[in-house]
Every structure is written in C-alpha cells, then in structure tokens.
Design a protein around this motif. Sequence first.
Motif, PDB file in Angstrom:
ATOM      1  N   ASP A 202      13.312  38.098  51.609  1.00  0.00           N
ATOM      2  CA  ASP A 202      13.036  37.074  50.612  1.00  0.00           C
ATOM      3  C   ASP A 202      14.387  36.518  50.165  1.00  0.00           C
ATOM      4  N   PRO A 203      14.674  35.232  50.381  1.00  0.00           N
ATOM      5  CA  PRO A 203      16.019  34.713  50.092  1.00  0.00           C
ATOM      6  C   PRO A 203      16.489  34.972  48.671  1.00  0.00           C
ATOM      7  N   GLY A 204      15.620  34.738  47.694  1.00  0.00           N
ATOM      8  CA  GLY A 204      16.033  34.949  46.318  1.00  0.00           C
ATOM      9  C   GLY A 204      16.383  36.396  46.034  1.00  0.00           C
ATOM     10  N   HIS A 205      15.598  37.309  46.613  1.00  0.00           N
ATOM     11  CA  HIS A 205      15.871  38.727  46.389  1.00  0.00           C
ATOM     12  C   HIS A 205      17.175  39.147  47.038  1.00  0.00           C
ATOM     13  N   ILE A 206      17.358  38.817  48.322  1.00  0.00           N
ATOM     14  CA  ILE A 206      18.521  39.345  49.034  1.00  0.00           C
ATOM     15  C   ILE A 206      19.818  38.762  48.501  1.00  0.00           C
ATOM     16  N   LEU A 207      19.807  37.527  48.024  1.00  0.00           N
ATOM     17  CA  LEU A 207      21.031  36.940  47.471  1.00  0.00           C
ATOM     18  C   LEU A 207      21.330  37.478  46.076  1.00  0.00           C
ATOM     19  N   GLY A 208      20.392  38.222  45.497  1.00  0.00           N
ATOM     20  CA  GLY A 208      20.670  38.957  44.272  1.00  0.00           C
ATOM     21  C   GLY A 208      21.118  40.378  44.528  1.00  0.00           C
ATOM     22  N   VAL A 209      21.100  40.788  45.811  1.00  0.00           N
ATOM     23  CA  VAL A 209      21.482  42.145  46.196  1.00  0.00           C
ATOM     24  C   VAL A 209      22.826  42.150  46.925  1.00  0.00           C
ATOM     25  N   ALA A 210      22.930  41.335  47.969  1.00  0.00           N
ATOM     26  CA  ALA A 210      24.130  41.287  48.803  1.00  0.00           C
ATOM     27  C   ALA A 210      25.003  40.096  48.395  1.00  0.00           C
ATOM     28  N   ASP A 211      26.191  40.049  48.983  1.00  0.00           N
ATOM     29  CA  ASP A 211      27.101  38.933  48.713  1.00  0.00           C
ATOM     30  C   ASP A 211      26.756  37.695  49.515  1.00  0.00           C
ATOM     31  N   GLY A 212      25.853  37.841  50.465  1.00  0.00           N
ATOM     32  CA  GLY A 212      25.467  36.692  51.257  1.00  0.00           C
ATOM     33  C   GLY A 212      24.729  37.102  52.504  1.00  0.00           C
ATOM     34  N   VAL A 213      24.503  36.126  53.376  1.00  0.00           N
ATOM     35  CA  VAL A 213      23.713  36.332  54.581  1.00  0.00           C
ATOM     36  C   VAL A 213      24.381  35.644  55.763  1.00  0.00           C
ATOM     37  N   VAL A 214      24.052  36.140  56.953  1.00  0.00           N
ATOM     38  CA  VAL A 214      24.407  35.500  58.215  1.00  0.00           C
ATOM     39  C   VAL A 214      23.091  35.041  58.830  1.00  0.00           C
ATOM     40  N   VAL A 215      22.991  33.740  59.116  1.00  0.00           N
ATOM     41  CA  VAL A 215      21.709  33.124  59.465  1.00  0.00           C
ATOM     42  C   VAL A 215      21.764  32.573  60.887  1.00  0.00           C
ATOM     43  N   PRO A 216      20.790  32.914  61.743  1.00  0.00           N
ATOM     44  CA  PRO A 216      20.797  32.373  63.111  1.00  0.00           C
ATOM     45  C   PRO A 216      20.570  30.868  63.102  1.00  0.00           C
ATOM     46  N   CYS A 217      21.469  30.115  63.769  1.00  0.00           N
ATOM     47  CA  CYS A 217      21.401  28.656  63.729  1.00  0.00           C
ATOM     48  C   CYS A 217      21.545  28.003  65.101  1.00  0.00           C
ATOM     49  N   THR A 218      21.517  28.786  66.175  1.00  0.00           N
ATOM     50  CA  THR A 218      21.746  28.207  67.491  1.00  0.00           C
ATOM     51  C   THR A 218      20.711  27.147  67.836  1.00  0.00           C
ATOM     52  N   GLY A 219      19.478  27.332  67.436  1.00  0.00           N
ATOM     53  CA  GLY A 219      18.454  26.338  67.709  1.00  0.00           C
ATOM     54  C   GLY A 219      18.343  25.259  66.656  1.00  0.00           C
ATOM     55  N   GLY A 220      19.271  25.233  65.725  1.00  0.00           N
ATOM     56  CA  GLY A 220      19.229  24.314  64.595  1.00  0.00           C
ATOM     57  C   GLY A 220      19.488  25.071  63.310  1.00  0.00           C
ATOM     58  N   ALA A 221      20.012  24.373  62.328  1.00  0.00           N
ATOM     59  CA  ALA A 221      20.465  25.036  61.098  1.00  0.00           C
ATOM     60  C   ALA A 221      19.421  25.056  59.998  1.00  0.00           C
ATOM     61  N   GLY A 222      18.172  24.807  60.338  1.00  0.00           N
ATOM     62  CA  GLY A 222      17.149  24.713  59.315  1.00  0.00           C
ATOM     63  C   GLY A 222      16.939  25.981  58.507  1.00  0.00           C
TER      64      GLY A 222
END
Length: 387
Positions: free
Chosen positions: A297-317
């Motif tokens: 859950d984006p809101g939850h994890i950004l309140g736990v960790a300092d950030g995320v690494v997001v797969p974007c090879t097929g597009g950055a959506g």
Amino acid sequence: MRASAFVYPWDVNGDPEAPARIAGLGVAQVTLASAYHSTRALTPRHPRHRVVTAEYAAVLYPPGPRWSGRMLRPYPAGDWAPGDAFGEAADALARAGLEVHTWVVLAHNSRLGAEHPDTSVVNAYGDRYPWAPCIAQPATRAYLVDLAVEAAVRPGARGTELESLGWYGLAHLHAHDKTGGVGLGDAGQYLMSLCFCPACRDGYGEQGLDPEELAGGVRAALEPVWRGAPSDGGWAGVEKLLGAERADGTRAWRDATARSLQEAAVRAVREAAPEGFRVLLHADPVSYHCGANAGVDPGHILGVADGVVVPCTGGAGLVVPFAREAREGAVIAANFTVVSGMGGSPGTLAEDAGEARRLGATELRLYHAGLASDGDLDAVRVGLRRC
C-alpha cells in the motif's frame, strides 16, 4: 536525478577496470548485491570469465554468529562469490568515488525450500513452491528480519534496497520454465499464489473463512481458467472468480501479514544502522501482487521506509501512486532495465527518465551495469549526460 546502477560482486572482483567503468557512466551510487538468489549471469567484459553460475540463494559475505544453532540460516556463497566478496567489491567501488548501498533479496530462496519444505508457500492443490518462503510463518519471519539486518548493514554501506520483502507466488523466472501454457492473467496468478500452509490456514480462519472450503473454492474458480476462460480484470477479476467476501478475506490476511513483516524488517535495519542510512523497498503499488517487487500500500510503505524502487521498464506509470502519497524527502526511484537483450531501451534513457520525473520519480535505478553490453553502457553514458 540521482542515479544508481545495480552490480554483482563478481562483476567487480578480479576486474580492476570495473569500478572506473561504472563510475564513468555518470552514476553517483551503486546498489551492490549482498544477498542474492540463484542465477546464471553473463559477465561480458570480465578478464577471467564470461558466465557466472550462482547455484543457490546465498549471502555474498561470511554470515555472522547470530545464526549459530538455528535451523533457518543463510547459506554462504560458493566459488562464484567466495569469502567477503561483497566487502571486496564495495571497497573497490568506494575508492572509485561511488556511494555503496546494499541490494538484499529476501523471500526468494529455492535452496531453503528444498531443504526445509515446510517453509514454502503451498497452493490450493497442495503443490509447494520451494522458491517462495511463506512470510506468515513465525520462524521464517524471524529469519527474514535477521537476514535483512545482517545483509543490509554491511561495512561502508550508506543504505539498502530490500527486494522481495513480501509475498512470492507462482510467477518465477525458473530455469526451463513450462508454466506459460495457460494464460492465468492477474486474477489467476493471485489464486495460484494463495498459500494454504498451516499458518495461512489459521490466518484465513481469523478472517472468518473456512480454509478447506476456501481451497475448494479456489480450485473450482480456476477450473474454467484451465479450460481457457479469461482470468484478468485486476482485483475485480479475483472477486468475480472467488466471490467478493472470500477474496477480501484472503487479501486482508495477506496484506496485514506483509505489512507487519515490512515494518519489523525496516525497524530492525534502522536500529542496527548508522545515522542517515537509507532503507528502500522494491515495490509494486498493488498490494495483492507477488514477486521481487513486493505488493504494498503506497501510503503505508512510505510511512515505514525512506522510499521505494519501482519497476518502470514498460513505462513509468507505477510511479504515480507512490508520488501521490510521498511525504517530503521520500525517495521514489524509477527502475529501468538498460540491457537491450533483456528488453531494456538504454537509447531512450533520457526521455524515459524525464517522463518518470514528470510523474513524480526523484531518482533513477539502472538494471544492470554488469549485464549490459558495451553498446548499452555507451547509451547509458549519453542518456545520463542528457538527463
């Protein structure tokens, strides 16, 4: 945008030119594997070898005394990464002016499942997935948290990126894979990834679901899929196949299980790390998704960790859901494959990075400096200069 390239220790150790070559790409950071799953990797420029076969999931440094007497413990690497391979590579990369962060693969370990089959995810048909440790089991959770701490907080590391810190399921890049004969779609993949080990059966019971009835429901829902019926449609497709009440109960159990593990692992890493140490998760913004990019859950994890690494090879959506929830200073790193032979497009890196930034990305990740050809690396240099 700050950029980091993924690297294995065997890309660096034994190749004195590797650190300067990587620094010359224009990256400020390397994300260096310290705990990694089994793989077979090309090393197209290494003076000693062209193919490295990592035979099983292992830590790429000598495991410490915390594992003494424990049934579940990490395996030291074989001759593909002997001794403190991570430390040797980290020192060489740091001398080239690169900031080193650890790359830690967690709930993805086929040897663990082969030697301790009771730790594995079990589907509704009773088939075990040895590559997928069940993250609901207390002993497995304790193992994963301690592995996260030890593999993340290596000497000289300034941060970590935790991969597969969540549910793993059916989908798996397995050697000689023959599982693509039926198009399972998003919904079918979810149903085939539901775990029915004793811990998960108890968890479903806590949600008011009878685990035997649920397993039978999963098998019945999948029967038309095996005959060729579609099983896509995202979460609505899962609800259509399984029924909304049962689907929501399974998701509630699995989401809560993954969230609590992520919280525990990040907290433990921070307690062991020096001040300023960054903790990121490889993440997918759809919480029921499984795999290396754990569903969150984006809101939850950004309140736990300092950030995320997001797969974007097929597009950055996939950046967008995280950008909507990001607090000030959160890292949203757009991860692009830059190996053309693996579906990447290094020649469009500048344009792709610009689009990711427009959508809310704050950093770049480049997969993978050791696997890419010389031509791919030349394109990366040009792209990063244009960025």
